[in-house]
Design a protein around this motif. Structure first.
Motif, PDB file in Angstrom:
ATOM      1  N   GLN A  33       0.675  -1.264  -0.030  1.00 28.84           N
ATOM      2  CA  GLN A  33       0.075   0.062   0.070  1.00 28.84           C
ATOM      3  C   GLN A  33       0.911   1.172  -0.006  1.00 28.84           C
ATOM      4  OE1 GLN A  33      -3.069   0.184   3.215  1.00 28.84           O
ATOM      5  NE2 GLN A  33      -3.745   2.042   2.583  1.00 28.84           N
ATOM      6  N   GLU A  34       1.903   1.367   0.802  1.00 27.93           N
ATOM      7  CA  GLU A  34       2.720   2.427   0.983  1.00 27.93           C
ATOM      8  C   GLU A  34       3.688   2.688  -0.535  1.00 27.93           C
ATOM      9  OE1 GLU A  34       1.864   0.970   4.805  1.00 27.93           O
ATOM     10  OE2 GLU A  34       2.447  -0.080   3.052  1.00 27.93           O
ATOM     11  N   ARG A  35       3.915   1.418  -0.944  1.00 26.69           N
ATOM     12  CA  ARG A  35       4.879   1.678  -2.330  1.00 26.69           C
ATOM     13  C   ARG A  35       4.004   2.243  -3.434  1.00 26.69           C
ATOM     14  NH1 ARG A  35       9.131  -0.777  -4.584  1.00 26.69           N
ATOM     15  NH2 ARG A  35       9.610   0.264  -6.464  1.00 26.69           N
ATOM     16  N   LEU A  36       2.951   1.526  -3.565  1.00 25.87           N
ATOM     17  CA  LEU A  36       1.867   1.970  -4.618  1.00 25.87           C
ATOM     18  C   LEU A  36       1.540   3.381  -4.288  1.00 25.87           C
ATOM     19  CD1 LEU A  36       0.408   1.079  -7.067  1.00 25.87           C
ATOM     20  CD2 LEU A  36      -1.383   0.131  -5.350  1.00 25.87           C
ATOM     21  N   THR A  37       1.353   3.820  -3.274  1.00 27.19           N
ATOM     22  CA  THR A  37       1.013   5.263  -3.140  1.00 27.19           C
ATOM     23  C   THR A  37       1.920   6.163  -3.600  1.00 27.19           C
ATOM     24  OG1 THR A  37      -0.380   4.770  -1.152  1.00 27.19           O
ATOM     25  CG2 THR A  37       0.428   7.159  -1.478  1.00 27.19           C
ATOM     26  N   THR A  38       3.397   5.970  -3.187  1.00 28.59           N
ATOM     27  CA  THR A  38       4.493   6.743  -3.414  1.00 28.59           C
ATOM     28  C   THR A  38       4.835   6.435  -5.087  1.00 28.59           C
ATOM     29  OG1 THR A  38       5.899   6.167  -1.383  1.00 28.59           O
ATOM     30  CG2 THR A  38       6.841   6.877  -3.439  1.00 28.59           C
ATOM     31  N   GLU A  39       4.383   5.424  -5.618  1.00 24.78           N
ATOM     32  CA  GLU A  39       4.757   5.222  -7.123  1.00 24.78           C
ATOM     33  C   GLU A  39       3.549   5.858  -7.883  1.00 24.78           C
ATOM     34  OE1 GLU A  39       7.138   3.974  -8.762  1.00 24.78           O
ATOM     35  OE2 GLU A  39       8.253   3.028  -7.053  1.00 24.78           O
ATOM     36  N   LEU A  40       2.390   5.874  -7.591  1.00 28.09           N
ATOM     37  CA  LEU A  40       1.173   6.663  -8.229  1.00 28.09           C
ATOM     38  C   LEU A  40       1.442   8.333  -8.301  1.00 28.09           C
ATOM     39  CD1 LEU A  40      -1.903   4.452  -7.034  1.00 28.09           C
ATOM     40  CD2 LEU A  40      -0.824   4.695  -9.567  1.00 28.09           C
ATOM     41  N   LYS A  41       1.743   8.409  -7.074  1.00 28.07           N
ATOM     42  CA  LYS A  41       2.171  10.155  -6.968  1.00 28.07           C
ATOM     43  C   LYS A  41       3.241  10.616  -7.758  1.00 28.07           C
ATOM     44  CE  LYS A  41      -0.389  10.982  -2.859  1.00 28.07           C
ATOM     45  NZ  LYS A  41      -0.366  11.793  -1.212  1.00 28.07           N
ATOM     46  N   ASP A  42       4.268   9.609  -8.070  1.00 26.89           N
ATOM     47  CA  ASP A  42       5.607  10.035  -8.754  1.00 26.89           C
ATOM     48  C   ASP A  42       4.915   9.981 -10.344  1.00 26.89           C
ATOM     49  OD1 ASP A  42       7.256  10.060  -6.794  1.00 26.89           O
ATOM     50  OD2 ASP A  42       8.106   8.419  -6.979  1.00 26.89           O
TER      51      ASP A  42
END
Length: 260
Positions: A195-204
């Motif tokens: 969940q945390e990694r996906l959040t970071t990647e999507l915002k990037d």
């Protein structure tokens, strides 16, 4: 995930003619996963054993033109883990793969940085033959393929790009609501750190689009839970097909309850 018309007809026929159920209704998995999270509008992202799918659902209806699918899933991660352990000359069996994935493995918040760190915290694991190994990058390298399929030599998008592409294919006036309601389900969605990694990647990928991003993880039996919620509604008899109506009206009514 989606039944064809003949399959749907067979399901109705079996339920009514063999099991004599009083009412029946068919709904697709993405919609049921959205219902399981207490929503009628959401981006259903299903990460299962055999693959990944993204399906936007708006007010209970699938936006089929924005559906995305990929072969990336739990089995791909297992195969990757097996390759890494084999390269390290470790003897293992399928139970070892399952145990490592479910109890020790995780998704790194920053893959490039962590692969360079010598101080990465590891875990000891005793394999089926009694051999105990200290595992470090073996714990986070396998699942990285969800974001970097090129590590397997695959020329396909990672799951974050698939989610972005799906939302961008949707009508503009639905996108904000979808980004605020991303429902991540399927057994592989329980991966620690996803969940945390996906959040970071999507915002990037698109910081403005995903400014109000909210991801809900609902991994266990989400489609079944969504179906139970749908079936418990007071309005369910109004949308379901009854055995009596099925027998009285024949194929014409059966077809009307099956999506094209």
């Amino acid at each position: 995930m989606f039944s064809n018309k003949q399959h749907s007809k067979t399901i109705y026929q079996t339920l009514f003619e063999k099991f004599s159920v009083p009412v029946a209704y068919q709904e697709i998995k993405p919609v049921l996963c959205v219902y399981s999270a207490g929503r009628v509008t959401a981006l259903s992202a299903f990460l299962g054993h055999t693959g990944f799918s993204v399906a936007p659902v708006y007010e209970g209806c699938l936006i089929s033109s924005a559906l995305k699918r990929s072969s990336l899933g739990g089995s791909t991660i297992s195969n990757r883990l097996a390759e890494i352990l084999t390269a390290s000359h470790v003897n293992f069996n399928n139970e070892d793969l399952h145990n490592i994935k479910s109890t020790l493995s995780y998704i790194s918040p920053n893959y490039e940085v962590e692969t360079q760190l010598q101080s990465t915290e590891g875990k000891s694991y005793t394999f089926y033959d009694g051999n105990t190994q200290y595992l470090k990058n073996e714990l986070f390298r396998p699942a990285e393929i969800l974001f970097k399929p090129n590590l397997l030599g695959l020329d396909i998008d990672g799951i974050h790009y698939m989610i972005n592409d799906s939302i961008m294919t949707c009508p503009m006036d639905t996108r904000n609501e979808l980004t605020k309601n991303v429902v991540l389900s399927g057994g592989t969605s329980a991966y620690k750190g996803l969940q945390e990694r996906l959040t970071t990647e999507l915002k990037d990928v698109d910081e403005e689009l995903f400014e109000t991003l909210k991801i809900v993880v609902n991994p266990a039996q989400s489609a079944w839970l969504g179906a139970s919620i749908l079936g418990s509604l007071s309005t369910f008899p109004d949308i379901a097909l009854s055995k009596q109506y099925y027998e009285e009206c024949g194929n014409s009514v059966r077809d009307s309850f099956i999506a094209p």
